[in-house]
Structure formats: C-alpha cells, structure tokens
Design an enzyme around this catalytic site. Structure first.
Site, short mmCIF file in Angstrom:
data_model
loop_
_atom_site.label_atom_id
_atom_site.label_comp_id
_atom_site.label_asym_id
_atom_site.label_seq_id
_atom_site.Cartn_x
_atom_site.Cartn_y
_atom_site.Cartn_z
N ALA A 18 -18.40 106.93 -58.70
CA ALA A 18 -18.27 107.24 -56.94
C ALA A 18 -17.34 106.25 -56.65
CB ALA A 18 -19.57 107.41 -56.10
N SER A 19 -17.37 106.69 -55.15
CA SER A 19 -16.13 106.24 -54.43
C SER A 19 -15.53 104.64 -54.68
CB SER A 19 -16.37 106.42 -52.81
OG SER A 19 -16.46 108.09 -53.05
N VAL A 20 -15.91 103.74 -55.15
CA VAL A 20 -15.74 102.42 -55.87
C VAL A 20 -14.68 102.47 -57.04
CG1 VAL A 20 -16.74 100.93 -57.02
CG2 VAL A 20 -17.79 101.40 -56.16
N LYS A 22 -12.15 104.82 -55.98
CA LYS A 22 -11.03 104.70 -55.39
C LYS A 22 -10.04 103.68 -55.69
CE LYS A 22 -12.27 108.37 -52.06
NZ LYS A 22 -13.52 108.08 -52.62
#
Length: 406
Positions: A18-20, A22
């Site tokens: 998921a947003s890790v 980024k």
C-alpha cells in the site's frame, strides 16, 4: 497467507505494501534527479501538458504540497467499476474531468495519492521503461531485493505470484475472512488495481530490511540527496512536530526521532519504522483486517516497547459474553477522544458511530467493558453504585486514557 486454503505465512511471504510504496516511487524520481534527467523544479505540465494544473513542481508532488484532488475520490462516482484503471486512465480522467485543486501548490500539506501516481508516470516517460522494469532494474536488483516487485496485474492479467499473502477482510455476516473482491464496498481493489506509484509495490520483511539499510547507508543515492529525502521538507502538524520528506514521515515519540510510513488497503495494513539514534527498524506486514482495525499499529507499538525495555502491555484476549441489552442505554451518547464519536444502540447491540464511516459493533466482555473486534482496543465504563456512568476510559495499545462525554 490464504484463509481459504489455510496456507501459512513464512519469512518470504510477499505482501502488498500500500502506501509504504511511496518511498520507492520517491527513490525512483530521485535517481532520475541524480542522473540529471529531471529537476525537482520541473513542472507537471512539462511532462503532461494536457493536465489543467499549473505551477505544480516535482517537489510539490513528492511532498504532498501539490493541492491535487485525490483521484480515488474523484473517480469513484464517475468511473466504470467493472473496468480496471491504469495510470494512463487516471491522467486522461484528470485531463477530461478537470477536478479543481484544493489549495494553491506549495501552500499547505495535503496527502495526495494522485501526486505519487503522476510521479510513477513521470518515471516511465523520462526513463522510457515501464515503472515495473525501472524499479526492478534500478532498485530491487541492485539491493538484492529478490522477492520485491510491482504487482498491478493480479486482476487484469490474472497473474499469480509465488508465496503471495492474500489480503482478507472479516465479514460479520459470514463470520469468516473473505477476499475484499467479494465485498461490494471494497470494489476499488478491482477497478483501481492497475494504478501504480501511490501503492502496488509488493515486498517481504526481509527485503524491506535491505531497503532500510540502503537508505541508512545511501547505497543508491549520494549522501546529500539521500539526506534530503529523509529530512523534513514540509511541516504537517505544528503541535506534534510531524513532517514529511520525500515519501516518508518524520517525527519524534517517547523513543526518539523516527522515519516511517504506513500503508492501508482493503485486506492489508503495513508499517516501516526506523528509530534514527538507536538504529532500530520495525517492520510489520498484515494481511487481515477486521472492521477497519489497524493491527499493524498495535504490533509495531508493542515491538517498540519491548525493544526499548518498556513492559509491553496488552489488554488481553477478548471473549464476547451475553449481557442484558437494557444495560446499553446508559452508555449511549456523544464522546470526545482524539476525535468525536457517538455510541448508539441498534437491535440490542452497542455501536460506535462516526459520520461518514461504517458503524463498528462493540462486543461486550463484561457489563462495563466492550472491545473492538480485531483490535486490542476497549472502552471501559466506571459505574456508580446507583448505576450511572461516572467515568469512561479508552484502552488501546496497553494505555488507559479517560475520555469525555459531551
């Protein structure tokens, strides 16, 4: 790893981050900066002149100061949910629909998945490679992250990767864990499955530790550019003194300064956390979610407590009991913790109600204590001898905090 087959997880199980993800997208951009193929001051319209957004720089995209609306929110009511969207579709949607920016670029921090989706597309345009190949050749292979990859073809190409940890959500009606694909309210896992940059990096605990070591020792970037990535670039919270760098949050808690990012997607909860002074890295990857609970937060906090020699306190294993529904009337009302919420009664059960979110049933484990399913979190009521609520406490991560009733 798979609740349907009961296949077990192991130390090489591959999770959606998921947003890790980024911080990996940020690294991909900074590698292009290091090679002088782009500059942080380059504007979005240099790469995508069809987009109606002016004066947004790559640095704005990296630091969530672009003001761009979130494509997920914008596409939800207008996109065909039976069709899988990819980055090119997001760009075309923004160019056609022209949703307005929320604030002027560079003026305020506002988390934007759109920004990181566009950064991935800039990487493709400048490098001439697919995002998947670019990340593989420039990050994963050089660092020996052999189990890591971009994985946005699970639904579109029915691609299956080995040792994959499938993300499951708990169904209250079926009383079991199910894939979010079968739950209508989670249909974004299907129609947004092709979008990359803001998420969709898949990795393991072991590979993420290699990544953390690479950041610490600036193995991919120059020391100066790596330091810039991991340094405060924009203030997020003036009270808690939290900042954002390039793809990472920067802050301080009781154990010292840290660099971190969390990720959340139906079925997944992830966290990568590094305490700078003590050189402590904590990685938690979770592939089951119950009613929006954040088990990764509980585990990461517990691990930090243990590592820093503080007793790790759990509120224990929770077991639901039956109580007289008439007792619930005294608990109904509006409360104030970190955010306002309301306790309501429906069909003889107690629920937490927050506007705009699904109601969460609170399960009784005594006449005065209720727990949140799938979470080490409770609400505890102190009752006077004559049956009135005297005090209310929220117990989470082993800490008891008094909350106020409005």
């Amino acid at each position: 790893a798979n609740f349907n087959t009961t296949r077990l997880l192991n130390d090489s199980s591959v999770f959606e981050l998921a947003s890790v993800s980024k911080q990996f997208t940020a690294m991909g951009i900074l590698l292009l900066v290091q090679k002088r193929k782009i500059q942080l001051s380059d504007t979005l319209r240099k790469f995508f002149p069809q987009l109606p957004y002016y004066h947004i720089t790559i640095k704005n995209l990296l630091t969530h100061t672009s003001g761009l609306p979130d494509y997920m929110d914008e596409m939800a009511p207008k996109w065909n949910h039976k069709k899988i969207a990819f980055n090119k579709d997001v760009i075309q949607f923004l160019a056609t629909e022209k949703p307005a920016i929320h604030v002027q670029p560079g003026t305020i921090w506002e988390y934007s998945n759109t920004a990181y989706t566009l950064l991935a597309s800039i990487i493709e345009k400048v490098s001439g490679q697919t995002f998947k190949d670019y990340m593989y050749q420039n990050i994963f292979i050089p660092l020996g992250m052999v189990h890591s990859r971009v994985y946005n073809t699970r639904r579109s190409l029915k691609e299956v990767i080995p040792n994959y940890a499938y993300g499951f959500v708990y169904s209250d009606s079926l009383k079991k864990y199910v894939l979010p694909d079968s739950v209508p309210k989670f249909d974004e896992v299907y129609y947004l499955d092709g979008v990359q940059g803001d998420g969709i990096i898949n990795s393991t605990t072991g590979d993420l530790f290699k990544w953390e070591e690479a950041l610490k020792n600036h193995l991919l970037l120059s020391k100066a550019l790596q330091t810039e990535m991991l340094s405060p670039q924009v203030l997020i919270d003036t009270i808690l003194k939290k900042y954002y760098g390039y793809g990472v949050f920067i802050g301080k808690d009781e154990y010292g300064k840290y660099i971190t990012h969390r990720g959340s997607w139906p079925g997944y909860g992830t966290i990568l956390l590094h305490y700078i002074k003590n050189d402590i890295t904590i990685i938690v990857l979770c592939n089951n979610v119950v009613n929006g609970a954040k088990p990764e937060n509980i585990f990461s906090k517990g691990l930090a407590d243990i590592i820093f020699d503080k007793p790790a306190v759990s509120s224990g294993i929770h077991k639901e009991i039956k109580i007289n529904p008439l007792l619930l009337n005294r608990y109904v009302g509006k409360y104030q913790a970190d955010h306002p919420f309301e306790l309501i009664q429906k069909n003889g059960k107690l629920y937490q109600h927050i506007n705009g979110e699904p109601d969460i049933e609170l399960k009784p484990e005594s006449n005065t204590t209720f727990f949140y399913p799938g979470s080490d979190k409770q609400i505890e009521f102190k009752i006077t001898p004559w049956g009135e609520v005297e005090k209310i406490f929220l117990v989470t991560n082993g800490k008891k905090t008094e909350i106020k009733k409005e």
